[in-house]
Scaffold this active site. Structure first.
Site, PDB file in Angstrom:
ATOM      1  N   GLU A 254       0.910  -1.357  -0.108  1.00 28.45           N
ATOM      2  CA  GLU A 254      -0.029  -0.153  -0.211  1.00 28.45           C
ATOM      3  C   GLU A 254       0.979   1.147  -0.094  1.00 28.45           C
ATOM      4  O   GLU A 254       1.710   1.499   1.010  1.00 28.45           O
ATOM      5  CB  GLU A 254      -0.980   0.151   1.393  1.00 28.45           C
ATOM      6  CG  GLU A 254      -1.852  -0.940   1.270  1.00 28.45           C
ATOM      7  CD  GLU A 254      -3.041  -0.974   0.386  1.00 28.45           C
ATOM      8  OE1 GLU A 254      -3.262   0.170  -0.006  1.00 28.45           O
ATOM      9  OE2 GLU A 254      -3.954  -1.732   0.388  1.00 28.45           O
ATOM     10  N   CYS A 288      -2.325   8.879   2.770  1.00 26.88           N
ATOM     11  CA  CYS A 288      -2.280   8.581   1.476  1.00 26.88           C
ATOM     12  C   CYS A 288      -3.396   9.015   0.620  1.00 26.88           C
ATOM     13  O   CYS A 288      -3.177   9.001  -0.704  1.00 26.88           O
ATOM     14  CB  CYS A 288      -1.964   7.119   1.198  1.00 26.88           C
ATOM     15  SG  CYS A 288      -3.116   6.084   2.162  1.00 26.88           S
TER      16      CYS A 288
HETATM   17  P1  NAD Z   1       8.617   4.741   4.627  1.00 29.11           P
HETATM   18  O1  NAD Z   1       8.588   4.147   3.382  1.00 29.11           O
HETATM   19  O2  NAD Z   1       9.597   5.726   4.676  1.00 29.11           O
HETATM   20  O3  NAD Z   1       8.669   3.606   5.801  1.00 29.11           O
HETATM   21  C1  NAD Z   1       7.484   2.664   6.111  1.00 29.11           C
HETATM   22  C2  NAD Z   1       7.800   1.530   6.788  1.00 29.11           C
HETATM   23  O4  NAD Z   1       9.030   0.926   6.143  1.00 29.11           O
HETATM   24  C3  NAD Z   1       8.535   2.164   8.217  1.00 29.11           C
HETATM   25  O5  NAD Z   1       8.150   1.249   9.178  1.00 29.11           O
HETATM   26  C4  NAD Z   1      10.072   2.158   7.889  1.00 29.11           C
HETATM   27  O6  NAD Z   1      10.870   1.742   8.973  1.00 29.11           O
HETATM   28  C5  NAD Z   1      10.164   0.764   7.054  1.00 29.11           C
HETATM   29  N1  NAD Z   1      11.213   0.661   6.338  1.00 29.11           N
HETATM   30  C6  NAD Z   1      12.113   1.416   5.761  1.00 29.11           C
HETATM   31  N2  NAD Z   1      13.181   0.822   5.278  1.00 29.11           N
HETATM   32  C7  NAD Z   1      12.743  -0.399   5.100  1.00 29.11           C
HETATM   33  C8  NAD Z   1      13.328  -1.478   4.246  1.00 29.11           C
HETATM   34  N3  NAD Z   1      14.582  -1.348   3.703  1.00 29.11           N
HETATM   35  N4  NAD Z   1      12.753  -2.799   4.526  1.00 29.11           N
HETATM   36  C9  NAD Z   1      11.627  -2.870   5.181  1.00 29.11           C
HETATM   37  N5  NAD Z   1      11.103  -1.887   6.084  1.00 29.11           N
HETATM   38  C10 NAD Z   1      11.535  -0.611   5.569  1.00 29.11           C
HETATM   39  O7  NAD Z   1       7.111   5.317   4.602  1.00 29.11           O
HETATM   40  P2  NAD Z   1       6.686   6.645   5.718  1.00 29.11           P
HETATM   41  O8  NAD Z   1       7.309   7.783   5.443  1.00 29.11           O
HETATM   42  O9  NAD Z   1       6.625   5.941   7.034  1.00 29.11           O
HETATM   43  O10 NAD Z   1       5.056   6.693   5.458  1.00 29.11           O
HETATM   44  C11 NAD Z   1       4.634   7.593   4.552  1.00 29.11           C
HETATM   45  C12 NAD Z   1       4.128   6.955   3.251  1.00 29.11           C
HETATM   46  O11 NAD Z   1       3.467   5.850   3.257  1.00 29.11           O
HETATM   47  C13 NAD Z   1       3.649   7.824   2.054  1.00 29.11           C
HETATM   48  O12 NAD Z   1       4.041   7.819   0.867  1.00 29.11           O
HETATM   49  C14 NAD Z   1       2.043   7.352   2.254  1.00 29.11           C
HETATM   50  O13 NAD Z   1       1.344   7.674   0.948  1.00 29.11           O
HETATM   51  C15 NAD Z   1       2.061   6.013   2.649  1.00 29.11           C
HETATM   52  N6  NAD Z   1       0.925   5.420   3.095  1.00 29.11           N
HETATM   53  C16 NAD Z   1       0.169   4.459   2.126  1.00 29.11           C
HETATM   54  C17 NAD Z   1      -1.121   4.099   2.695  1.00 29.11           C
HETATM   55  C18 NAD Z   1      -1.888   3.294   1.768  1.00 29.11           C
HETATM   56  O14 NAD Z   1      -2.921   2.669   2.390  1.00 29.11           O
HETATM   57  N7  NAD Z   1      -1.607   3.190   0.416  1.00 29.11           N
HETATM   58  C19 NAD Z   1      -1.507   4.302   4.153  1.00 29.11           C
HETATM   59  C20 NAD Z   1      -0.500   5.248   4.762  1.00 29.11           C
HETATM   60  C21 NAD Z   1       0.514   5.692   4.176  1.00 29.11           C
END
Ligand code: NAD
Length: 522
Positions: A254, A288
């Site tokens: 997502e 999002c």
């Molecule tokens: P992010 O991608 O930076 O981090 C998300 C998660 O991934 C965190 O827990 C982080 O620690 C982890 N992570 C980071 N590197 C990783 C790796 N190499 N392997 C595995 N896990 C790793 O995102 P964010 O800044 O926390 O969130 C914002 C983003 O989330 C925005 O783009 C938003 O649109 C999206 N979002 C999408 C939805 C949806 O339902 N489509 C809902 C909420 C947020």
């Protein structure tokens, strides 16, 4: 798009104090004033392996409880959440900087989800009896049972700490999986509290846990779990999918969005303005499915922009504790503030008008005022990349067809909305390239647990909510059960002319759709 390269949480080397090697820990900071709230140990790959092994060992017992048994346990979690709504909201406000109304909206969503999947699981993933379409197979009883992936890893972002993490963890648990959540390092406290309650006050089986840490902890979970549910940025989503490919672990992603809203000349303008204001600034635009870009037909453009900017100027921004006294909270993740500034400054330089807000606030914490940008166009980042903050950009279009073309001209495809006379708006809505669309409202399609929500294009792979939201956590196990005990089935060796000719005649008889062929006359 969230262009994060580091974390808002502060990693640090915490001295153990007894001569032992330093243990890495992370600091959770209040986004509204940068005060330190908590220091937590980081779960490294080895610890993640231990957690996964522990819940994996208990998962068969959880699965054996069946849908009603699991529903009972999740009902206890629902009751605990309902009884601790204020505690959860306080904690969430501290780690996210949300206003009370935004923080308080997550428990009602997840408790509804518990009830939804509790009531529907039997129909959605219960055993199915299938009647074979071929008369030749009528001698078999065909069944499909849906078996859970033993361990589901849920990796979640910082914008809705509870709603997103539990939004997937709950259907996975109801499906019979064990779940390990890796909450965002920026906002790990709310999920940790719920897991603590599950193990302690609720006394639930040891099939739910959390692993705290940054990307390395998430990667370790990708390596260890049997299914990965990732919510976060497009950039990290790619990394997760690449890593999961090494172990052929299935993923559901997502990711980000750039949600459009189309306002047709037939729209109820007041409703459209109110909806755009809420849709763009709820959760300080850090959703999002936030409305990020608005396309308005030329005839009503000036009036819409004026009314929107007047309405947005009335929003109160600030921390309101438990008082429900503000509409727009802080920006949770500091680097997001830089993205917001970059998008607004670039739009301004390229000729857009910044009508309200538009300048970072000079006070402690991560604050950016609600901002309306008019006369935007697709050369600007604010119309192309995810801004994920309290900013909405508006563009004038000639007619509905241009609005549709512009709305679809994006690499994202999460959700959006159309405002206008119902039939016309619905016609346009059906041609949008999006996972979900609202007609004369915003965000509702995401909150309706009955229908799937997910991204097309680079907004993701897979869906949550509805049937898809639980089916993804199970694998069909097909059973063909022989009704009659015989020494030899017709397909077995030896192949003799007599038996094969008989088989040919029978299969021809059932395959043909006219009597001549059935009787072998042609
Ligand atoms: P992010 O991608 O930076 O981090 C998300 C998660 O991934 C965190 O827990 C982080 O620690 C982890 N992570 C980071 N590197 C990783 C790796 N190499 N392997 C595995 N896990 C790793 O995102 P964010 O800044 O926390 O969130 C914002 C983003 O989330 C925005 O783009 C938003 O649109 C999206 N979002 C999408 C939805 C949806 O339902 N489509 C809902 C909420 C947020």
């Amino acid at each position: 798009m969230a262009t994060k390269t580091g974390s808002g949480a502060r990693p640090r080397q915490a001295a153990a104090g007894n001569g032992a090697p330093a243990a890495e820990s992370l600091e959770v900071v209040h986004p509204a004033d940068h005060s330190l709230i908590a220091t937590l140990p980081i779960d490294g790959p080895e610890r993640v392996g231990e957690i996964v092994a522990r819940v994996r060992a208990r998962q068969p017992q959880w699965e054996a409880l069946g849908i009603p048994g699991r529903r009972q346990w999740l009902g206890r979690l629902r009751d605990w959440l309902l009884d601790h709504q204020d505690e959860i909201a306080d904690l969430m406000q501290a780690e996210t900087g949300k206003v009370r109304a935004d923080a308080a909206s997550e428990v009602p969503y997840v408790t509804d989800l518990i009830n939804f999947y509790g009531a529907k699981a039997k129909r959605l993933i219960g055993e199915q009896r299938v009647s074979a379409h071929s008369p030749l197979l009528k001698v078999k009883r065909l069944r499909i049972q849906y078996r859970p992936y033993p361990v589901v890893g849920v990796i979640s972002p910082w914008n809705f700490p509870l709603l997103v993490a539990l939004g997937d963890a709950l259907p996975a648990l109801q499906a019979g999986c064990a779940v390990v959540i890796k909450p965002s390092e920026v906002t790990p406290l709310t999920v940790r509290r719920v897991v603590e309650a599950w193990k302690g006050e609720i006394g639930g089986p040891d099939i739910l846990d959390a692993a705290t840490g940054m990307g390395e902890t998430g990667s370790a979970l990708v390596d260890q779990a049997d299914f990965i549910q990732f919510t976060g940025s497009e950039r990290t989503g790619r990394k997760v999918m690449a890593r999961a490919a090494e172990t052929l672990t299935p993923v559901s992603l997502e990711l980000g969005g750039k949600d459009p809203m189309i306002v047709l000349r037939s729209a109820n303008l007041e409703k459209a303005v109110n909806a755009a204001t809420w849709g763009a600034f709820v959760n300080a635009g850090q959703a999002c499915t936030s409305i990020e870009r608005v396309y308005v037909e030329a005839e009503i453009y000036d009036e819409f922009v004026q009314r929107l900017s007047d309405e947005v100027a009335t929003l109160r921004s600030g921390v309101d504790g438990g008082e429900y006294g503000s509409e727009v909270g802080a920006i949770t993740f500091p680097p997001q503030l830089e993205t917001v500034e970059e998008h607004v400054d670039e739009a301004r330089k390229k000729g857009a008008r910044v009508l309200t807000g538009g300048q970072r606030e000079a006070k402690p914490g991560n604050w950016y005022p609600p901002t309306v940008i008019a006369d935007a166009d697709h050369s600007m980042k604010v119309m192309r990349d995810e801004t994920f903050g309290p900013v909405v950009a508006v563009m004038k279009v000639r007619d509905a067809e241009e609005a549709l073309r512009r709305a679809n001209d994006t690499r994202y495809g999460l959700s959006g909305s159309v405002f206008g006379a119902r039939r016309e708006a619905e016609r346009i809505a059906r041609r949008l390239e999006l996972g979900s669309v609202n007609v004369n409202d915003v965000l509702v399609s995401t909150l309706a647990t009955d229908i799937p929500m997910g991204g097309w294009k680079q907004s993701g792979i897979g869906f949550r909510n509805g049937e898809e939201g639980i089916r993804k956590f199970v694998r069909p196990e097909s059973l063909a059960i022989t009704r009659f005990d015989r020494k030899r089935e017709p397909l077995y060796f030896p192949y003799t002319p007599k038996r094969r000719h008989w088989l040919r005649r029978v299969s021809r008889f059932f395959a043909a759709r006219d009597w001549r062929r059935r009787l072998g006359l042609r």
